[in-house]
Design a protein around this motif. Structure first.
Motif, PDB file in Angstrom:
ATOM      1  N   LYS A 117       0.824  -1.215   0.000  1.00 17.40           N
ATOM      2  CA  LYS A 117       0.000   0.000   0.000  1.00 17.40           C
ATOM      3  C   LYS A 117       0.869   1.282   0.000  1.00 17.40           C
ATOM      4  N   GLY A 118       2.150   1.155  -0.110  1.00 18.22           N
ATOM      5  CA  GLY A 118       3.034   2.326  -0.165  1.00 18.22           C
ATOM      6  C   GLY A 118       3.792   2.549   1.117  1.00 18.22           C
ATOM      7  N   TYR A 119       3.611   1.684   2.063  1.00 24.10           N
ATOM      8  CA  TYR A 119       4.330   1.831   3.326  1.00 24.10           C
ATOM      9  C   TYR A 119       5.694   1.180   3.202  1.00 24.10           C
ATOM     10  N   SER A 120       6.575   1.545   4.207  1.00 19.70           N
ATOM     11  CA  SER A 120       7.912   0.941   4.247  1.00 19.70           C
ATOM     12  C   SER A 120       8.312   0.723   5.688  1.00 19.70           C
ATOM     13  N   LEU A 121       9.413  -0.055   5.857  1.00 18.44           N
ATOM     14  CA  LEU A 121       9.965  -0.320   7.192  1.00 18.44           C
ATOM     15  C   LEU A 121      11.401   0.145   7.204  1.00 18.44           C
ATOM     16  N   ILE A 122      11.751   0.862   8.333  1.00 22.55           N
ATOM     17  CA  ILE A 122      13.104   1.396   8.468  1.00 22.55           C
ATOM     18  C   ILE A 122      13.775   0.648   9.621  1.00 22.55           C
ATOM     19  N   TYR A 123      15.021   0.120   9.358  1.00 25.98           N
ATOM     20  CA  TYR A 123      15.785  -0.644  10.373  1.00 25.98           C
ATOM     21  C   TYR A 123      17.091   0.070  10.651  1.00 25.98           C
ATOM     22  N   LYS A 156      21.641   6.925   3.520  1.00 24.41           N
ATOM     23  CA  LYS A 156      22.138   7.940   4.462  1.00 24.41           C
ATOM     24  C   LYS A 156      20.973   8.880   4.806  1.00 24.41           C
ATOM     25  N   ILE A 157      20.971   9.284   6.049  1.00 29.36           N
ATOM     26  CA  ILE A 157      19.916  10.235   6.486  1.00 29.36           C
ATOM     27  C   ILE A 157      20.543  11.633   6.620  1.00 29.36           C
ATOM     28  N   GLU A 158      19.832  12.509   5.977  1.00 31.07           N
ATOM     29  CA  GLU A 158      20.253  13.916   6.123  1.00 31.07           C
ATOM     30  C   GLU A 158      19.000  14.645   6.589  1.00 31.07           C
ATOM     31  N   ARG A 159      19.115  15.189   7.787  1.00 29.47           N
ATOM     32  CA  ARG A 159      17.932  15.829   8.383  1.00 29.47           C
ATOM     33  C   ARG A 159      17.845  17.273   7.907  1.00 29.47           C
ATOM     34  N   MET A 160      16.694  17.563   7.345  1.00 27.00           N
ATOM     35  CA  MET A 160      16.475  18.929   6.806  1.00 27.00           C
ATOM     36  C   MET A 160      15.657  19.740   7.801  1.00 27.00           C
ATOM     37  N   ASN A 161      14.543  19.195   8.204  1.00 26.31           N
ATOM     38  CA  ASN A 161      13.731  19.864   9.214  1.00 26.31           C
ATOM     39  C   ASN A 161      12.908  18.813   9.923  1.00 26.31           C
ATOM     40  N   GLU A 162      12.176  19.250  10.816  1.00 25.08           N
ATOM     41  CA  GLU A 162      11.411  18.322  11.657  1.00 25.08           C
ATOM     42  C   GLU A 162      10.004  18.846  11.766  1.00 25.08           C
ATOM     43  N   GLU A 163       9.046  17.937  11.550  1.00 24.21           N
ATOM     44  CA  GLU A 163       7.639  18.322  11.665  1.00 24.21           C
ATOM     45  C   GLU A 163       6.992  17.514  12.740  1.00 24.21           C
ATOM     46  N   HIS A 205      16.868  -3.424  14.113  1.00 25.36           N
ATOM     47  CA  HIS A 205      15.708  -3.088  14.917  1.00 25.36           C
ATOM     48  C   HIS A 205      14.850  -2.084  14.144  1.00 25.36           C
ATOM     49  N   VAL A 206      13.559  -2.295  14.202  1.00 30.86           N
ATOM     50  CA  VAL A 206      12.651  -1.383  13.491  1.00 30.86           C
ATOM     51  C   VAL A 206      12.658  -0.021  14.198  1.00 30.86           C
ATOM     52  N   ILE A 207      12.810   1.000  13.371  1.00 30.89           N
ATOM     53  CA  ILE A 207      12.767   2.375  13.909  1.00 30.89           C
ATOM     54  C   ILE A 207      11.342   2.870  13.718  1.00 30.89           C
ATOM     55  N   SER A 208      10.725   3.067  14.848  1.00 36.25           N
ATOM     56  CA  SER A 208       9.319   3.471  14.771  1.00 36.25           C
ATOM     57  C   SER A 208       9.069   4.910  15.288  1.00 36.25           C
ATOM     58  N   SER A 209      10.185   5.585  15.694  1.00 34.77           N
ATOM     59  CA  SER A 209      10.011   6.920  16.282  1.00 34.77           C
ATOM     60  C   SER A 209      10.986   7.889  15.620  1.00 34.77           C
ATOM     61  N   ILE A 210      10.547   9.097  15.457  1.00 31.06           N
ATOM     62  CA  ILE A 210      11.379  10.120  14.861  1.00 31.06           C
ATOM     63  C   ILE A 210      12.589  10.409  15.698  1.00 31.06           C
ATOM     64  N   ASN A 211      12.423  10.238  16.991  1.00 29.19           N
ATOM     65  CA  ASN A 211      13.536  10.486  17.908  1.00 29.19           C
ATOM     66  C   ASN A 211      14.639   9.445  17.702  1.00 29.19           C
ATOM     67  N   GLU A 212      14.242   8.200  17.401  1.00 27.93           N
ATOM     68  CA  GLU A 212      15.235   7.151  17.168  1.00 27.93           C
ATOM     69  C   GLU A 212      15.969   7.415  15.859  1.00 27.93           C
ATOM     70  N   LEU A 213      15.255   8.009  14.955  1.00 28.23           N
ATOM     71  CA  LEU A 213      15.847   8.265  13.638  1.00 28.23           C
ATOM     72  C   LEU A 213      16.896   9.372  13.693  1.00 28.23           C
ATOM     73  N   LYS A 214      16.756  10.226  14.688  1.00 24.85           N
ATOM     74  CA  LYS A 214      17.683  11.346  14.808  1.00 24.85           C
ATOM     75  C   LYS A 214      19.108  10.870  15.048  1.00 24.85           C
ATOM     76  N   ASP A 215      19.215   9.757  15.729  1.00 22.25           N
ATOM     77  CA  ASP A 215      20.553   9.284  16.129  1.00 22.25           C
ATOM     78  C   ASP A 215      21.210   8.436  15.054  1.00 22.25           C
ATOM     79  N   GLU A 216      20.526   8.095  13.998  1.00 24.32           N
ATOM     80  CA  GLU A 216      21.060   7.186  12.994  1.00 24.32           C
ATOM     81  C   GLU A 216      21.606   7.953  11.824  1.00 24.32           C
ATOM     82  N   LYS A 217      22.716   7.567  11.322  1.00 23.94           N
ATOM     83  CA  LYS A 217      23.311   8.176  10.146  1.00 23.94           C
ATOM     84  C   LYS A 217      22.947   7.366   8.906  1.00 23.94           C
ATOM     85  N   LYS A 218      22.885   6.058   9.131  1.00 22.29           N
ATOM     86  CA  LYS A 218      22.531   5.171   8.019  1.00 22.29           C
ATOM     87  C   LYS A 218      21.387   4.282   8.480  1.00 22.29           C
TER      88      LYS A 218
END
Length: 401
Positions: free
Chosen positions: A357-363, A394-401, A368-381
């Motif tokens: 349906k267009g969804y994805s999973l981020i590990y 690679k994650i490049e943080r532009m802004n936060e909503e 480990h599944v990343i289910s929170s924006i806060n967890e994503l902040k600490d990851e580079k890859k």
């Protein structure tokens, strides 16, 4: 002085008429002891009547003998009545008996019966004590007078029947006071000769006195003691002695003794043929019996053959294999249905289906599944799983909503 010359027949006829016309001789009553009794097949009885010093020949014709209430035997004391007459053909006189009655038993007859009873009670006459006469004798011993008719008869019969049989003669007295000792010596001597197969004890006919040596106890015991079979041929058919009862086989005459002992060549051949036939029949019978047994054992083996057992086991295995295959098929089908059912159930509840349906999973790197924006902040890859694949980004943080 003139003497008329007559023939023998005329003389015998004259004597006969003289005796027949004598009052006393026409109706004589005489007592004495019976001797040399012979009962002829015709029914006539021939015998001698004797006392201590004399004897007279007698005859009783069948017509008179039929009225007797007893059987005349040697040694009996009797009273006879009849007439004295001459047998013209032989020129001898004799007593023609009309009647006879017992007057007692003679001394010799008493002795005979006494010894007979004694030896019978001791078992000397028992059949189990008899020795079998050999079927094929090679050498026979004969105890008899060397000058009598008995030995000539035995030799003639033996040579006629089988001239391969050897004869050893022990010449013995057969009558008189010393005869018993001679006979015993003969038995002992022939027993000591190894190759003698059988012994014949024989003599010709005679009165009870003349045959008495064969009624002696010493002779009877020597016969019973013999290790070799003894056949007796003593006197005539009507003569019986103690030796006859003790011997292993009695013959009525010396000639018959030889016939009993010596088989003819024809008899030997016949016996051999009979034995051969018996052996052949026995072999055939045994082979037939063994053949039947083999056939029976073969059937038993066939019924109990391991081959039959294995064939049956194969059938059992095939049946079990078929049953097992059928059960396994059912189980597999059942398991397949369960798997399909579970697969469909898992598919229905598969969280990855949401990716369609267009969804994805981020590990993260630790998967480990990343289910929170806060967890994503600490990851580079991070690893991203989409419906058509996954990759590392690679994650490049532009802004936060």
């Amino acid at each position: 002085m003139y003497s008329k010359i007559i023939t023998v027949s005329t003389l015998n006829n004259y004597i006969k008429k003289t005796l027949d016309n004598d009052f006393i001789l026409r109706n004589a009553n005489v007592k004495g002891e019976l001797s040399n009794v012979k009962i002829h097949s015709s029914g006539h009885i021939y015998f001698s009547l004797k006392d201590n010093s004399s004897k007279i020949n007698c005859v009783m014709f069948k017509s008179n003998a039929n009225s007797l209430t007893f059987i005349p035997e040697n040694g009996m004391n009797v009273l006879v009545n009849g007439r004295i007459s001459v047998y013209e053909k032989e020129g001898v006189y004799q007593l023609y008996c009309d009647g006879m009655e017992i007057d007692g038993v003679g001394n010799l007859y008493i002795e005979f019966e006494k010894l007979k009873r004694k030896l019978e009670e001791e078992g000397l006459f028992d059949f189990e004590n008899k020795i079998d006469i050999p079927m094929f004798p090679r050498k026979i011993g004969v105890i008899t007078s060397s000058t009598g008719a008995a030995i000539r008869d035995i030799i003639n019969v033996t040579r006629r029947r089988n001239d391969k049989v050897d004869i050893l003669i022990y010449p013995s007295l057969v009558q008189g006071i010393n005869a018993k000792y001679d006979i015993v010596k003969g038995i002992e001597k022939l027993n000591s000769i190894t190759d003698i197969d059988v012994i014949i004890l024989a003599r010709g006919g005679g009165s009870i006195e003349e045959l008495w040596a064969f009624n002696e106890e010493i002779v009877a015991r020597a016969i019973a003691k013999s290790k070799k079979p003894i056949v007796t041929g003593i006197g005539h058919e009507t003569d019986f002695t103690i030796s006859d009862f003790v011997s292993d086989k009695r013959a009525s005459t010396p000639s018959q003794a030889a016939e009993i002992v010596v088989p003819t060549i024809e008899e030997l051949n016949e016996r051999l043929l009979n034995i051969r036939g018996m052996l052949t029949n026995n072999i055939k019978s045994e082979m037939l019996k063994n053949k039947k047994n083999l056939e029976m054992y073969k059937k038993v083996l066939e019924l109990n053959s391991p081959k039959n057992f294995l064939v049956n086991q194969y059938n059992i295995i095939d049946n079990k294999k078929e049953i097992l295959g059928h059960k396994m098929k059912k189980i597999l089908e059942y398991q397949l249905r369960e798997v399909q059912k579970n697969y469909e159930l898992l598919g229905a509840h598969n969280p990855l289906n949401i990716l369609n349906k267009g969804y994805s999973l981020i590990y993260d790197n630790e998967k480990h599944v990343i289910s929170s924006i806060n967890e994503l902040k600490d990851e580079k890859k991070v690893k991203i799983l989409l419906k058509d694949g996954k990759g590392t980004f690679k994650i490049e943080r532009m802004n936060e909503e």
